[in-house]
Scaffold this active site. Structure first.
Site, short mmCIF file in Angstrom:
data_model
loop_
_atom_site.label_atom_id
_atom_site.label_comp_id
_atom_site.label_asym_id
_atom_site.label_seq_id
_atom_site.Cartn_x
_atom_site.Cartn_y
_atom_site.Cartn_z
N ARG A 100 -46.63 1.84 -27.78
CA ARG A 100 -47.48 2.45 -27.09
C ARG A 100 -47.30 3.98 -27.16
NH1 ARG A 100 -47.07 -1.25 -22.75
NH2 ARG A 100 -48.68 -2.72 -22.90
N LYS A 136 -55.30 14.80 -35.15
CA LYS A 136 -56.23 13.61 -35.37
C LYS A 136 -55.48 12.56 -36.31
CE LYS A 136 -61.06 15.05 -35.19
NZ LYS A 136 -62.28 15.41 -36.17
N GLU A 151 -60.43 22.78 -48.16
CA GLU A 151 -60.46 22.76 -46.54
C GLU A 151 -60.05 24.24 -46.27
OE1 GLU A 151 -61.25 20.44 -44.89
OE2 GLU A 151 -60.29 18.48 -45.30
N LYS A 155 -56.87 26.71 -37.73
CA LYS A 155 -56.92 25.35 -37.37
C LYS A 155 -56.39 25.30 -35.85
CE LYS A 155 -57.09 20.57 -37.82
NZ LYS A 155 -57.20 19.50 -38.71
N GLU A 194 -62.40 17.18 -29.17
CA GLU A 194 -63.59 17.29 -29.96
C GLU A 194 -64.90 17.00 -28.91
OE1 GLU A 194 -63.69 15.12 -33.42
OE2 GLU A 194 -64.83 16.32 -34.43
N ARG A 242 -64.53 21.79 -31.97
CA ARG A 242 -63.69 21.32 -33.00
C ARG A 242 -64.69 20.65 -34.36
NH1 ARG A 242 -58.14 17.95 -32.71
NH2 ARG A 242 -57.86 17.64 -35.18
N ASN A 280 -65.48 19.80 -39.16
CA ASN A 280 -66.00 18.73 -39.90
C ASN A 280 -67.28 19.38 -40.56
OD1 ASN A 280 -66.96 15.67 -39.43
ND2 ASN A 280 -64.69 16.10 -38.82
N HIS A 337 -68.25 17.39 -43.76
CA HIS A 337 -67.64 16.23 -43.68
C HIS A 337 -68.41 15.01 -43.55
CE1 HIS A 337 -64.00 18.39 -43.88
NE2 HIS A 337 -63.38 17.27 -43.43
N HIS A 377 -67.47 11.89 -46.02
CA HIS A 377 -67.07 10.91 -45.76
C HIS A 377 -67.81 9.68 -46.33
CE1 HIS A 377 -64.21 12.30 -41.96
NE2 HIS A 377 -63.68 12.48 -43.25
N HIS A 394 -60.15 13.49 -51.15
CA HIS A 394 -60.92 14.01 -49.80
C HIS A 394 -61.45 15.38 -50.04
CE1 HIS A 394 -62.10 14.40 -45.62
NE2 HIS A 394 -60.98 15.56 -45.72
N1 NAD Z 1 -55.79 14.12 -39.76
C1 NAD Z 1 -56.46 15.49 -40.21
O1 NAD Z 1 -56.90 16.30 -39.40
C2 NAD Z 1 -57.22 15.26 -41.63
C3 NAD Z 1 -57.54 16.75 -42.24
C4 NAD Z 1 -57.87 16.71 -43.34
C5 NAD Z 1 -57.67 15.69 -44.15
N2 NAD Z 1 -57.10 14.35 -43.79
C6 NAD Z 1 -56.67 13.17 -44.65
O2 NAD Z 1 -55.61 13.54 -45.40
C7 NAD Z 1 -55.98 12.65 -46.49
C8 NAD Z 1 -55.96 13.58 -48.01
O3 NAD Z 1 -54.70 13.97 -47.70
P1 NAD Z 1 -54.09 14.86 -49.33
O4 NAD Z 1 -55.34 15.44 -49.92
O5 NAD Z 1 -52.82 15.43 -48.76
O6 NAD Z 1 -53.81 13.64 -50.19
P2 NAD Z 1 -52.56 12.71 -50.34
O7 NAD Z 1 -51.73 12.35 -49.04
O8 NAD Z 1 -53.18 11.30 -51.11
O9 NAD Z 1 -51.87 13.26 -51.54
C9 NAD Z 1 -52.49 13.66 -52.83
C10 NAD Z 1 -51.35 13.11 -53.69
O10 NAD Z 1 -50.30 14.05 -53.92
C11 NAD Z 1 -49.09 13.48 -54.05
N3 NAD Z 1 -47.99 14.68 -53.45
C12 NAD Z 1 -48.00 14.82 -52.17
N4 NAD Z 1 -46.94 15.93 -52.14
C13 NAD Z 1 -46.70 16.18 -53.44
C14 NAD Z 1 -46.01 17.34 -53.74
N5 NAD Z 1 -45.49 18.16 -53.18
N6 NAD Z 1 -45.69 17.24 -55.37
C15 NAD Z 1 -46.18 16.60 -56.00
N7 NAD Z 1 -47.17 15.52 -55.69
C16 NAD Z 1 -47.26 15.30 -54.18
C17 NAD Z 1 -49.35 12.17 -53.26
O11 NAD Z 1 -47.98 11.40 -53.52
C18 NAD Z 1 -50.60 11.89 -53.55
O12 NAD Z 1 -50.62 11.50 -54.94
C19 NAD Z 1 -57.19 11.92 -46.45
O13 NAD Z 1 -56.95 10.80 -45.95
C20 NAD Z 1 -57.93 12.89 -45.30
O14 NAD Z 1 -58.89 12.09 -44.60
C21 NAD Z 1 -56.87 14.24 -42.46
O1 LIG Z 2 -59.24 18.14 -37.48
C1 LIG Z 2 -60.58 18.09 -37.40
O2 LIG Z 2 -61.04 17.88 -36.43
C2 LIG Z 2 -61.13 18.02 -38.58
O3 LIG Z 2 -62.28 17.65 -38.57
C3 LIG Z 2 -60.47 18.12 -39.96
C4 LIG Z 2 -60.87 17.66 -41.17
O4 LIG Z 2 -60.66 18.38 -42.32
C5 LIG Z 2 -60.45 16.16 -41.20
O5 LIG Z 2 -61.05 15.83 -42.63
C6 LIG Z 2 -60.51 14.97 -40.29
O6 LIG Z 2 -59.63 14.06 -40.47
C7 LIG Z 2 -61.96 14.51 -40.12
O7 LIG Z 2 -61.94 14.06 -38.90
P1 LIG Z 2 -63.17 12.85 -38.44
O8 LIG Z 2 -63.16 12.91 -37.06
O9 LIG Z 2 -64.43 13.43 -39.11
O10 LIG Z 2 -62.68 11.66 -39.25
ZN ZN Z 3 -61.09 17.03 -44.06
#
Ligand code: NAD
Ligand SMILES: O=C(O)C(=O)C[C@@H](O)[C@H](O)[C@H](O)COP(=O)(O)O
Ligand code: ZN
Length: 366
Positions: A111, A133, A175, A217, A227, A232, A236, A239, A243, A256
């Site tokens: 949990r 998130k 981003e 951010k 949100e 917030r 998006n 997005h 998505h 992404h």
């Molecule tokens: N939680 C949020 O607020 C939020 C915001 C934006 C995106 N996201 C999510 O994040 C994900 C995308 O993240 P990403 O673009 O970082 O992709 P990712 O995590 O897939 O990383 C991209 C690639 O780079 C490699 N890598 C990582 N660090 C490295 C380094 N320093 N040197 C060499 N290679 C490296 C990884 O192994 C991978 O192959 C998506 O799933 C997206 O939905 C979430």
């Molecule tokens: O943190 C947020 O809020 C965002 O919307 C950041 C986005 O860049 C990110 O891709 C996020 O994961 C999208 O959120 P979702 O709620 O649409 O899944």
């Molecule tokens: Zn994003």
């Protein structure tokens, strides 16, 4: 709700003292993907062990499909068998995939245990590691299963980016530019001026881009963590389209950030089509997005491979929708975004996608 973001913690040095200061124990589950494990594992583990940490190491495949219940389920088993209890915390070392999956596991295991984010991609340093998130994907939609689980600490070392492939740098830049569009015209102008320096990882431009993005951010998240107010939701921007595209690509082929670049092109056209964004500002936004590389034509091909109708249909898994109606984040002008509460006619959305397709077909020359 906020977490402490520290930019420039060379490979986690000083983590022991930081953890103590933030009430975290030195019992840590460290999660990598295959690439971040190969690149950074020895340094990270050596640093943490030297600071007295007890560690359990986990690794997932380096791909978007690792954001799945199956992957989480396997990792829960390793943690249970190793005796990880509520006195432990989790450290995610990687990009957004590791951060989102690691955060999801931390939010749900027993949990909830605390999570610390150590982002290693530009996208993760500027966006995914911040704001809490955390989610996994579902075949029916992106990030559909998840939590709001704020990291206790975000430890950013821009020097991790030296090994990042160019394609991932541009994905992260999407981003970064998003923050300029939605919240800060001055930042947008600065990004236009220094775009080539930042994408070439030149200092001090790179660290400045990370600092300003993470601070925009964090500021938005602090005001609207869950949100609920529409603020917030502006994070998006682009997005709803992005998505839909990622789902159409079955979470493969398209990064992404690449989907977000395309999504912002659609969102700029929609903002203009609905009369909110002037022709001049539309053109300015498109000119900036045209500077993104379209590696080996992948983005262009993926975008043009599907009909506008197919994209629209796949956008309906968006979590912003209300009463089965899509809601869009639009721009009034560069630096000023808002969540439109009124319903948008599907024909307007299709028109915006068609215009974006025509733009991508001609602007993306690679
Ligand atoms: N939680 C949020 O607020 C939020 C915001 C934006 C995106 N996201 C999510 O994040 C994900 C995308 O993240 P990403 O673009 O970082 O992709 P990712 O995590 O897939 O990383 C991209 C690639 O780079 C490699 N890598 C990582 N660090 C490295 C380094 N320093 N040197 C060499 N290679 C490296 C990884 O192994 C991978 O192959 C998506 O799933 C997206 O939905 C979430
Ligand atoms: O943190 C947020 O809020 C965002 O919307 C950041 C986005 O860049 C990110 O891709 C996020 O994961 C999208 O959120 P979702 O709620 O649409 O899944
Ligand atoms: Zn994003």
């Amino acid at each position: 709700m906020s977490s402490t973001i520290i930019v420039n913690t060379p490979v986690l040095s000083g983590a022991g003292a930081l953890y103590r200061k933030h009430g975290l124990t030195a019992k840590t589950v460290v999660i990598f993907d295959e690439n971040t494990r190969n690149l950074f594992r020895d340094q990270v583990i050596a640093t943490l062990e030297a600071e007295g940490f007890r560690l359990l190491e986990l690794t997932v495949p380096a791909r978007e499909t690792s954001k799945s219940l199956n992957a989480a389920y396997r990792l829960y088993a390793t943690m249970i068998e190793a005796g990880v209890d509520r006195s432990w915390n989790l450290l995610a070392v990687g990009g957004g995939v590791v951060g989102d999956l690691g955060g999801f596991i931390a939010a749900s295991y027993y949990r909830g245990i605390p999570v610390v984010q150590c982002p290693t991609t530009l996208l993760a340093m500027t966006d995914s590691a911040i704001g809490g998130k955390v989610a996994i994907n579902h075949p029916l939609g992106k990030n559909l299963i998840g939590f709001f689980h704020m990291p206790e600490l975000v430890l950013i070392d821009p020097s991790f980016l030296r090994t990042l492939p160019e394609r991932e740098i541009f994905a992260g830049m999407a981003e970064v530019v998003k923050y300029g569009f939605i919240a800060d015209r001055t930042f947008l102008d600065w990004l236009e001026e220094h775009f080539d320096r930042i994408t070439a990882l030149k200092e001090p431009f790179l660290t400045e881009a990370v600092r300003r993005s993470s601070s925009i951010k964090a500021d938005v998240v602090e005001k609207d963590f869950r949100e609920t107010t529409g603020l917030r939701a502006t994070l998006n921007f682009g997005h709803t389209f992005a998505h839909g595209l990622e789902k159409l690509a079955e979470y493969r082929y398209l990064r992404h950030g690449e989907a977000v670049t395309l999504g912002m092109i659609c969102a700029l056209w929609l903002s203009n089509g609905l009369g909110y964004l002037s022709e001049k500002d539309l053109q300015g936004g498109l000119d900036l997005l045209a500077r993104f590389r379209f590696p080996k034509g992948v983005i262009k091909r993926r975008f043009l491979a599907h009909s506008s109708e197919a994209l629209l249909e796949n956008m309906f898994s968006d979590k912003k929708k209300l009463d089965s109606k899509l809601r869009f984040v639009l721009l009034k002008k560069p630096g000023e975004a808002f969540l439109l509460e009124e319903n948008v006619d599907d024909r307007e959305v299709l028109k915006a996608i068609e215009r974006a397709r025509a733009f991508v077909a001609t602007a993306a020359k690679h």
